[in-house]
Scaffold this motif. Structure first.
Motif, PDB file in Angstrom:
ATOM      1  N   ILE A 127     -21.901 -28.132 -63.742  1.00 37.47           N
ATOM      2  CA  ILE A 127     -21.849 -28.310 -62.283  1.00 37.47           C
ATOM      3  C   ILE A 127     -23.112 -29.023 -61.789  1.00 37.47           C
ATOM      4  O   ILE A 127     -23.056 -29.918 -60.941  1.00 37.47           O
ATOM      5  CB  ILE A 127     -21.663 -26.939 -61.596  1.00 37.47           C
ATOM      6  CG1 ILE A 127     -20.231 -26.448 -61.836  1.00 37.47           C
ATOM      7  CG2 ILE A 127     -21.985 -27.003 -60.108  1.00 37.47           C
ATOM      8  CD1 ILE A 127     -19.979 -25.004 -61.439  1.00 37.47           C
ATOM      9  N   SER A 128     -24.246 -28.649 -62.346  1.00 37.40           N
ATOM     10  CA  SER A 128     -25.505 -29.268 -61.941  1.00 37.40           C
ATOM     11  C   SER A 128     -25.476 -30.777 -62.224  1.00 37.40           C
ATOM     12  O   SER A 128     -25.847 -31.595 -61.372  1.00 37.40           O
ATOM     13  CB  SER A 128     -26.652 -28.596 -62.695  1.00 37.40           C
ATOM     14  OG  SER A 128     -27.877 -29.154 -62.325  1.00 37.40           O
TER      15      SER A 128
ATOM     16  N   PHE B 193     -13.516 -23.802 -64.255  1.00 36.54           N
ATOM     17  CA  PHE B 193     -14.648 -24.708 -64.023  1.00 36.54           C
ATOM     18  C   PHE B 193     -14.461 -25.486 -62.716  1.00 36.54           C
ATOM     19  O   PHE B 193     -15.372 -25.576 -61.890  1.00 36.54           O
ATOM     20  CB  PHE B 193     -14.812 -25.680 -65.198  1.00 36.54           C
ATOM     21  CG  PHE B 193     -15.636 -26.879 -64.852  1.00 36.54           C
ATOM     22  CD1 PHE B 193     -17.003 -26.759 -64.629  1.00 36.54           C
ATOM     23  CD2 PHE B 193     -15.057 -28.133 -64.681  1.00 36.54           C
ATOM     24  CE1 PHE B 193     -17.778 -27.855 -64.256  1.00 36.54           C
ATOM     25  CE2 PHE B 193     -15.816 -29.232 -64.316  1.00 36.54           C
ATOM     26  CZ  PHE B 193     -17.177 -29.096 -64.110  1.00 36.54           C
ATOM     27  N   LEU B 194     -13.266 -26.073 -62.534  1.00 37.47           N
ATOM     28  CA  LEU B 194     -13.045 -26.889 -61.328  1.00 37.47           C
ATOM     29  C   LEU B 194     -13.162 -26.038 -60.062  1.00 37.47           C
ATOM     30  O   LEU B 194     -13.727 -26.480 -59.060  1.00 37.47           O
ATOM     31  CB  LEU B 194     -11.675 -27.571 -61.390  1.00 37.47           C
ATOM     32  CG  LEU B 194     -11.527 -28.678 -62.446  1.00 37.47           C
ATOM     33  CD1 LEU B 194     -10.102 -29.245 -62.422  1.00 37.47           C
ATOM     34  CD2 LEU B 194     -12.532 -29.806 -62.251  1.00 37.47           C
ATOM     35  N   ARG B 195     -12.669 -24.802 -60.117  1.00 36.15           N
ATOM     36  CA  ARG B 195     -12.773 -23.936 -58.928  1.00 36.15           C
ATOM     37  C   ARG B 195     -14.242 -23.608 -58.631  1.00 36.15           C
ATOM     38  O   ARG B 195     -14.667 -23.593 -57.474  1.00 36.15           O
ATOM     39  CB  ARG B 195     -11.964 -22.648 -59.129  1.00 36.15           C
ATOM     40  CG  ARG B 195     -10.488 -22.891 -59.050  1.00 36.15           C
ATOM     41  CD  ARG B 195      -9.654 -21.635 -59.215  1.00 36.15           C
ATOM     42  NE  ARG B 195      -8.285 -22.005 -59.571  1.00 36.15           N
ATOM     43  CZ  ARG B 195      -7.369 -22.420 -58.709  1.00 36.15           C
ATOM     44  NH1 ARG B 195      -7.664 -22.485 -57.427  1.00 36.15           N
ATOM     45  NH2 ARG B 195      -6.165 -22.765 -59.115  1.00 36.15           N
ATOM     46  N   GLU B 196     -15.015 -23.363 -59.678  1.00 36.92           N
ATOM     47  CA  GLU B 196     -16.433 -23.046 -59.447  1.00 36.92           C
ATOM     48  C   GLU B 196     -17.169 -24.280 -58.924  1.00 36.92           C
ATOM     49  O   GLU B 196     -18.039 -24.184 -58.048  1.00 36.92           O
ATOM     50  CB  GLU B 196     -17.070 -22.532 -60.747  1.00 36.92           C
ATOM     51  CG  GLU B 196     -18.384 -21.804 -60.508  1.00 36.92           C
ATOM     52  CD  GLU B 196     -18.927 -21.100 -61.750  1.00 36.92           C
ATOM     53  OE1 GLU B 196     -18.143 -20.728 -62.649  1.00 36.92           O
ATOM     54  OE2 GLU B 196     -20.164 -20.955 -61.827  1.00 36.92           O
TER      55      GLU B 196
ATOM     56  N   LEU C 105      -9.074 -29.832 -56.335  1.00 43.87           N
ATOM     57  CA  LEU C 105     -10.096 -30.785 -55.867  1.00 43.87           C
ATOM     58  C   LEU C 105      -9.730 -31.448 -54.532  1.00 43.87           C
ATOM     59  O   LEU C 105     -10.481 -32.304 -54.043  1.00 43.87           O
ATOM     60  CB  LEU C 105     -10.306 -31.876 -56.927  1.00 43.87           C
ATOM     61  CG  LEU C 105     -10.917 -31.398 -58.257  1.00 43.87           C
ATOM     62  CD1 LEU C 105     -10.764 -32.453 -59.334  1.00 43.87           C
ATOM     63  CD2 LEU C 105     -12.397 -31.040 -58.082  1.00 43.87           C
ATOM     64  N   GLU C 106      -8.620 -31.033 -53.972  1.00 44.09           N
ATOM     65  CA  GLU C 106      -8.048 -31.695 -52.783  1.00 44.09           C
ATOM     66  C   GLU C 106      -9.049 -31.950 -51.651  1.00 44.09           C
ATOM     67  O   GLU C 106      -9.099 -33.034 -51.084  1.00 44.09           O
ATOM     68  CB  GLU C 106      -6.917 -30.822 -52.240  1.00 44.09           C
ATOM     69  CG  GLU C 106      -5.820 -31.589 -51.565  1.00 44.09           C
ATOM     70  CD  GLU C 106      -4.592 -30.691 -51.401  1.00 44.09           C
ATOM     71  OE1 GLU C 106      -4.771 -29.468 -51.237  1.00 44.09           O
ATOM     72  OE2 GLU C 106      -3.486 -31.237 -51.457  1.00 44.09           O
ATOM     73  N   GLY C 107      -9.875 -30.961 -51.336  1.00 45.80           N
ATOM     74  CA  GLY C 107     -10.762 -31.107 -50.169  1.00 45.80           C
ATOM     75  C   GLY C 107     -12.104 -31.743 -50.475  1.00 45.80           C
ATOM     76  O   GLY C 107     -12.994 -31.772 -49.618  1.00 45.80           O
ATOM     77  N   SER C 108     -12.259 -32.286 -51.682  1.00 46.00           N
ATOM     78  CA  SER C 108     -13.600 -32.717 -52.111  1.00 46.00           C
ATOM     79  C   SER C 108     -13.942 -34.185 -51.821  1.00 46.00           C
ATOM     80  O   SER C 108     -14.977 -34.669 -52.264  1.00 46.00           O
ATOM     81  CB  SER C 108     -13.790 -32.450 -53.605  1.00 46.00           C
ATOM     82  OG  SER C 108     -13.792 -31.066 -53.840  1.00 46.00           O
TER      83      SER C 108
END
Ligand code: FEO
Length: 400
Positions: free
Chosen positions: A301-302, A328-331, A362-365
């Motif tokens: 993530i970093s 992972f994607l949710r975090e 990832l919709e709102g990203s």
């Protein structure tokens, strides 16, 4: 035993190193430990800023007593109520009968939730912008809600000392170098500082930018965070504030590609490796590949926040997204990840909704899709290898 540092004539760091706790907040690995900082000012009034984690109260107490000598505390200022900094509050108040506890309304609410209201009669409640005279210094309280909890407040002294709670901190025990001018920040510091910020505070970018704005025009000569070294040199302070502006705005720091893959039998891994090779052939210098089953999410993530481009694989598992990629994607989304360029490789042998589930997460990203999704059927073939070459070129072109 006692071990503390005198930072100025009347200013001490009396915190401790923790190399025993495996995970911060029972979530994030700390292979190099962490420090819990507490500071003491011996002005006309004796003022303690925060305490430490429950496991280190004895060491902290020994430091405090030696640094205080015959003096008694007048004030204990609480900049942050998370228990890694607040666990010794009641003990300190018990031993210092004239010590007032300085916090805001939420500080005291959380204090009572964690530790009860035994010392209610000693509360000194401050409001945003209020000041407190302690001798040659005046302390100004600057509320910093959500950096990292709602009650957080910074304290700026008239000498330019900024007590910044969790902000400007890092993972990693202090290895002698208690101040950032004693280390190479690019080499020995920034990766863990980023991993700490992104995973702990990352989602609250707006609050971080808001507090940086509040500090504009104020003279800050020294930053004293609750974790990691202090910052007392102008160029180091400016360097770190610039990093916080970038991170808080969810901007990338560098052109580069983070490839996060999952692979059960090595076929998707082969596609990830081939993409990395082709990216290199197209001149991309920063490429990091992570297997989400092998690495702790905090590291991936970093780097996802650090680089401009993000590639993930969506492989099907019992018709859904592979669970470790799903987690992972949710975090990642939970850290406020946004404004990046994204590319996708999928793999299925007999069907599933992996790609759709990943897209929904990832919709709102606000991600910009680069290239077409590469859809593998079990393994790479000539046709898909050619598509990977095209994708690598498209990603490299997106950085120009
Ligand atoms: Fe270091 Fe938010 O606690």
């Amino acid at each position: 035993m006692f071990f503390y540092q005198q930072l100025e004539n009347d200013l001490y760091r009396i915190g401790v190193n923790d190399r025993r706790t495996a995970r911060f907040e029972n979530m994030f690995p700390m292979p190099d430990g962490v420090s819990y900082n507490s500071y003491l000012i011996k002005d006309e009034k004796k003022v303690l800023f925060d305490t430490v984690d429950a496991s280190f109260i004895n060491d902290f107490y020994s430091n405090l007593n030696h640094a205080l000598g015959e003096d008694k505390l007048d004030y204990l200022v609480i900049t942050h109520m998370e228990p890694d900094h607040s666990s010794a509050i009641n003990m300190v108040l018990k031993d210092h009968p004239d010590c007032k506890l300085v916090g805001n309304k939420k500080t005291f609410q959380f204090l009572e939730q964690f530790f009860g209201d035994e010392f209610k009669d000693r509360y000194l409640e401050v409001k945003n912008g209020e000041t407190l005279e302690i001798g040659k210094r005046t302390l100004e309280f600057i509320f910093a809600p959500m950096v990292h909890w709602p009650e957080v407040m910074f304290v700026l002294s008239s000498e330019g000392e900024l007590f910044s709670a969790d902000a400007f901190g890092t993972f990693g025990a202090i290895e002698g170098h208690y101040s950032s001018d004693l280390i190479d920040m690019d080499r020995a510091f920034i990766d863990e500082a980023r991993r700490y910020y992104i995973n702990i505070v990352g989602k609250q970018g707006r609050s971080v930018i808001a507090i940086l704005k509040k500090l504009e025009g104020k003279e800050v000569k020294m930053i004293l965070p609750l974790h990691g070294p202090i910052h007392r040199q102008k160029d180091k302070i400016e360097y770190f504030i610039e990093k916080y502006k970038t991170w808080g705005s969810f901007e990338s720091e560098e052109d580069g590609v983070l490839i996060a893959y999952s692979s059960m039998y090595g076929n998707t891994e082969e596609a990830a490796d081939m993409l990395a090779y082709e990216l290199s052939e197209n001149g991309v210098k920063n490429i990091h590949i992570y297997d989400v089953s092998e690495y702790d999410n905090s590291y991936i993530i970093s780097d996802a926040h650090k680089f401009s481009n993000f590639v993930y694989t969506a492989i099907n598992y019992n018709t859904d997204l592979y669970p470790r990629m799903d987690a992972f994607l949710r975090e990642l989304v939970g850290t406020g990840f946004q404004n990046r360029k994204v590319s996708v490789i999928t793999n299925m042998s007999w069907g599933g909704r992996a790609e759709k589930i990943a897209e929904e997460i990832l919709e709102g990203s606000k991600l910009e899709k680069i290239g077409e999704t590469i859809s593998l059927k079990s393994s790479l073939d000539e046709e898909k290898a050619a598509e990977i070459k095209e994708l690598a070129k498209a990603i490299a072109d997106s950085m120009k």
